[in-house]
Design a protein around this motif. Sequence first.
Motif, PDB file in Angstrom:
ATOM      1  N   UNK A  91       0.829  -1.112   0.151  1.00 31.21           N
ATOM      2  CA  UNK A  91       0.058  -0.141   0.016  1.00 31.21           C
ATOM      3  C   UNK A  91       0.917   1.133  -0.050  1.00 31.21           C
ATOM      4  N   UNK A  92       2.010   1.089   1.007  1.00 31.75           N
ATOM      5  CA  UNK A  92       2.942   2.300   0.912  1.00 31.75           C
ATOM      6  C   UNK A  92       3.464   2.572  -0.550  1.00 31.75           C
ATOM      7  N   UNK A  93       3.901   1.513  -1.313  1.00 34.29           N
ATOM      8  CA  UNK A  93       4.587   1.479  -2.429  1.00 34.29           C
ATOM      9  C   UNK A  93       3.733   2.097  -3.508  1.00 34.29           C
ATOM     10  N   UNK A  94       2.255   1.496  -3.408  1.00 36.06           N
ATOM     11  CA  UNK A  94       1.217   2.064  -4.523  1.00 36.06           C
ATOM     12  C   UNK A  94       1.030   3.636  -4.146  1.00 36.06           C
ATOM     13  N   UNK A  95       0.912   4.098  -2.862  1.00 36.33           N
ATOM     14  CA  UNK A  95       0.828   5.358  -2.718  1.00 36.33           C
ATOM     15  C   UNK A  95       1.661   6.275  -3.069  1.00 36.33           C
ATOM     16  N   UNK A  96       3.165   5.834  -2.930  1.00 39.72           N
ATOM     17  CA  UNK A  96       4.546   6.543  -3.314  1.00 39.72           C
ATOM     18  C   UNK A  96       4.398   6.505  -4.700  1.00 39.72           C
ATOM     19  N   UNK A  97       3.942   5.468  -5.329  1.00 39.51           N
ATOM     20  CA  UNK A  97       3.978   5.399  -6.965  1.00 39.51           C
ATOM     21  C   UNK A  97       2.823   6.372  -7.409  1.00 39.51           C
ATOM     22  N   UNK A  98       1.600   6.431  -6.868  1.00 37.27           N
ATOM     23  CA  UNK A  98       0.611   7.487  -7.175  1.00 37.27           C
ATOM     24  C   UNK A  98       0.982   8.664  -7.145  1.00 37.27           C
ATOM     25  N   UNK A  99       1.630   9.166  -6.011  1.00 44.45           N
ATOM     26  CA  UNK A  99       2.356  10.585  -5.485  1.00 44.45           C
ATOM     27  C   UNK A  99       3.092  10.939  -6.840  1.00 44.45           C
ATOM     28  N   UNK A 100       4.128  10.053  -7.121  1.00 50.65           N
ATOM     29  CA  UNK A 100       5.111  10.206  -8.189  1.00 50.65           C
ATOM     30  C   UNK A 100       4.457  10.537  -9.526  1.00 50.65           C
ATOM     31  N   UNK A 101       3.379   9.680  -9.784  1.00 46.04           N
ATOM     32  CA  UNK A 101       2.800   9.828 -10.900  1.00 46.04           C
ATOM     33  C   UNK A 101       2.091  11.339 -11.032  1.00 46.04           C
TER      34      UNK A 101
END
Length: 126
Positions: A91-101
């Motif tokens: 979940x943290x990784x997907x949130x980080x990826x979404x923020x980067x996106x």
Amino acid sequence: MRPARNNDLTDRRSAAADAKAALLTAYRAAKTAAEPVQAARQAERISLVETREARRAERERLKIEERTRLETLATQKQAAIEAAAAAEIEARQSAENARILRVLEDAAARKAERDRRYAARKARQT
């Protein structure tokens, strides 16, 4: 004349031997009479020992079952903790990826807006 001491000594010795023989006979008779009672007591002791051993074996079996159950629960709990940790990391990784996106999309949108303004300014100058 005085009576000879040997006779008294002989009488006492024979009386003592007779008493010992009577005691031995009485002991043997009592032992023979007590054999059924003693056998019953021995059988009762054996049954008590067998019952005690059965209870001890049951306690050991219950301890082993409880230990196995606790180990299984601990293993399941550990697996659940690891799964939750993996899910949290994902979940943290997907949130980080979404923020980067979003940051990249915002940067692209700003660049597109800047290019549009630049193109508009160039168009007005010509």
